[in-house]
Design an enzyme around this catalytic site. Sequence first.
Site, PDB file in Angstrom:
ATOM      1  CG  ASP A  24      -1.907   1.172   1.162  1.00  0.00           C
ATOM      2  OD1 ASP A  24      -2.726   1.184   0.233  1.00  0.00           O
ATOM      3  OD2 ASP A  24      -1.840   2.063   2.032  1.00  0.00           O
ATOM      4  CG  ASP A  50     -29.689   6.660 -31.753  1.00  0.00           C
ATOM      5  OD1 ASP A  50     -28.795   7.277 -31.136  1.00  0.00           O
ATOM      6  OD2 ASP A  50     -29.621   5.444 -32.011  1.00  0.00           O
ATOM      7  N   GLY A 108     -32.354  13.200 -30.447  1.00  0.00           N
ATOM      8  CA  GLY A 108     -32.184  13.667 -29.078  1.00  0.00           C
ATOM      9  C   GLY A 108     -31.236  12.772 -28.304  1.00  0.00           C
ATOM     10  CG  ASP A 109     -27.885  12.703 -24.805  1.00  0.00           C
ATOM     11  OD1 ASP A 109     -28.238  11.688 -24.171  1.00  0.00           O
ATOM     12  OD2 ASP A 109     -26.738  13.171 -24.755  1.00  0.00           O
ATOM     13  CG  PHE A 110     -31.057   7.593 -24.443  1.00  0.00           C
ATOM     14  CD1 PHE A 110     -29.972   7.547 -23.582  1.00  0.00           C
ATOM     15  CD2 PHE A 110     -31.085   6.683 -25.504  1.00  0.00           C
ATOM     16  CE1 PHE A 110     -28.951   6.634 -23.749  1.00  0.00           C
ATOM     17  CE2 PHE A 110     -30.055   5.771 -25.687  1.00  0.00           C
ATOM     18  CZ  PHE A 110     -28.992   5.742 -24.802  1.00  0.00           C
ATOM     19  NE  ARG A 138     -26.209  -6.198 -29.455  1.00  0.00           N
ATOM     20  CZ  ARG A 138     -25.235  -5.454 -29.929  1.00  0.00           C
ATOM     21  NH1 ARG A 138     -25.512  -4.338 -30.585  1.00  0.00           N
ATOM     22  NH2 ARG A 138     -23.972  -5.787 -29.758  1.00  0.00           N
TER      23      ARG A 138
END
Length: 679
Positions: free
Chosen positions: A88, A546, A571-573, A588
Site C-alpha cells: 500500500d 437516437d 435527441g440524447d436520452f 443492447r
Amino acid sequence: MVLNPVISKLAGKLVVLASASPRRLEILSNAGLRFEVVPSWFKETLDKGLFKAPHEYAVETAKQKALEVARRMPFKHLKTPDIVIGADTIVTVDGMILEKPVDKDDAYRMLSSLSGKEHSVFTGVAIVLCHEKENEEVDYQLIEFYEETKVKFADLSDDMLWEYINSGEPMDKAGGYGIQALGGMLVEYVYGDFLNVVGFPLNHFCKQLDRIYNRCTSSSDQQTESIRPSHNGTHATSALTQPPPKLSAQSSHSPSSPAKHNPTSGSRPNSSAASLHEVDRNGSANEADGSCCTLVNSLSKHTEDREANLRDSENTLPLMTSRGQVIELNVTEQEDSEPKKEDLQQIVDLMDGFKASKALFTASKMCVFDLLQSRPGLDAAQVAQEIKASVKGTQCLLEACVSLGLLRSKERPCKKPVFENTNLASCFLLTDAPCSLRGYIQHCNDTVWPLFSHLESAVWEGANQREKAFGKTSTDMFQDTFHKRQEVQLRFMNAMHSIAKVTGQAVATAFDLSRFKTACDLGGCTGAMAYEFTKAHPGLSVTVFDLPAVVEMSEHFHPLHTDNRMSFVGGDFFKDELPKADLYVLARILHDWPDEKVHILLSKIADACSPGCGLLLSEIFLDEDRGGPRRGLLQALSMSEGSQRSATEYGLLLKSHGFTTVHVRHTDSLLDAILCIKA
C-alpha cells in the site's frame, strides 16, 4: 543486489501479488518474479487517526490486503499460495495522509497541498508465508516493512494543476500524481527509492528475499508461534520449529542515492527493518522474537518436502509462466494420464479460434463471398486477380474458408479446383443478404479485434484499451464516431443495422404486445429493430429516438422501412425529454453504460411512464451461475464501463425503478428479452 540470485528459490512456489496495480505488476515482472495476480477484497477503510505514524497505516493496510488473499485462496480458488505479497502506497504532507483522489476537486486539493513542498511517499509491504498442514489447515507467517522516499514539488500554477488533472492521470494514484508519467513534470527532486514512489520498493524487497534465502543457516532448536484460521474466522496458534536468528541489527538498512539531486546534507529517508509477526484472534499483529529469514527457510524446507512427496505420489506440480499464470504439469508417464482426444481437440480449437475469426474477417473485407456469389466456380488465381491479392495468399485463405465450412471446393480433372459459397456464407456473409452480418463482421475486425489484442492490459487494469488500440480515449472515439467522420459513423451504424436485422424478429415476437399502441425504441439507430416490431404487430406505431447525427444518417437505411408507422426523433436520452409512448424498448443499450448512467436512463423512462406502460429490455442474459452463455462473458472482456447481467439481475434493476417483471424469454437468437410493466 538484484532478484536473480534468489529467483531459483521461488521456482515451483505459488507466489501471489495481492494487488491489481499495473505499476506494481510491471515492476515485479521486470525484475523476473513469476507470480499470479489475485486482487485483494480488503476495503481500505482503516481509521487513520488510530496510527501514531503514517507508515504504520500503510503497513497495516498492506498486511490486511495480503492476509485477505492468503485466507481466501484455499476456499475460493481451491489452492494455497506459498507466498502472498501485499503493498500500500500513501503520500503524506503536513501530517495528512493522501491516498487516491475520489474526484477532480479532491485531486486539486491534494496537488495544491503538495505544490512547492517536500513530502514523503511511504509504501508498506507485507509478505505472508503460507504453511499448508497435513490436516488441510494453513499456518501463516507475516513479514512486514516499509520504505520512505522524499519528493519535492515545484511551485505549480492553477493552470498547470488543472491541465494535469484533466489528463485523467491523477485519479488512480496515491497523492494524485504518477511520477513515472506526466506527473514527473511536477517534481523538482526525489531523495530515495524512485520505484517506491511509483508503487513498490523493489530494492528493499529484493534485500528481504536475499536475507530470507541466501544468508540463513539451519537449526532445529527454537520454536516460534504461527497462526491458522479456524472455521469461525478467528485464529488458533500452533508451533513450528525454527532455527535461531543470524542477522545483524543493521541488515535491513541500506543507503540510497537521490534520484535527481540531494538538496540538503541530511540523512537518507528511513526504511524499517522487516519484522516477524503472529496474527492474534482479532486480526492484529504483534511482533515476535526471531528473524524473518529463519521462518522462511523453515517454510522453504517444508515446501520442498511437500513437492518431493508430490513427485513420489505421481501428482502434479505447479509451474509459473513469465506472466504469473499457474499451470499444472503432469510429471508421470502412466498410460492412463494421456489426455482424452476430445479434450485435446477442445483446447486446440480454442487456441486456433482467433485464426478462424481473422480468416472470416479477412475474406469478408476482401469481398470474397460477394465475388463467389456473383461468379461461382472461380479458381484461386482468378479470385486473386479480382481481389488484387497474391495467388499464394488467396489459395491459403480460400482453403481455410473451406475448412471452416464457408466455402466449397470442387475438384476438376486435370484442372485446378474451383470455389463456391456454402449456404452458411450465402445466408450471413453477403452484403445484400436479408440476414447479412457483414457490417457487424467489419465492426469486429476494425474495432473489437484491436481491443482484444490488448486483452492482458485490459484484465490487469480493469479498463478498456481504446487509447492503446486507437490512440484515443473512449470519449475521443465516441466523438469521432458520431460527430466527425461520416465514413466511420456509417460503418458503426451498418454494424448495428446488421445485428438488429438478425435479432429483431426474435425480440419483436417474444411477447404479445397487442395492448400497446405506441412504442419508442431508445437508441434504435437505423430503425431495423423498430421495423421488425411494426411487422410483427400491425397495430403498433414505433418512434426511433437516437442522437441527431444518427437520425440524420439513418436515411441511408430507410428504403427498407417504408411503413408510415415508423418515425425518427433526434435527441440524447440522458438529457432530453423522451417521446411519449405506451411501450419503451431498450435493445443492447444498458450493458454498455456504467451503473450511474443506467439509473439515470431508467429513472427518465419511469418518469415518462404512466401505470400500465411497458418496458421491453433485450440483452444477452447471463446464466444465473454466470457460467454462460459464452458470447456474453466474452463480450464483457471488452471492459466497457457497463456490466453483463443475468435475467434476475436485470429484473431487480428494473424493479428498483418501479417496474414489475411480467415475462422473461430466452430466445433462440442472439438476444433475450424481458417485458416489464410500470406499477
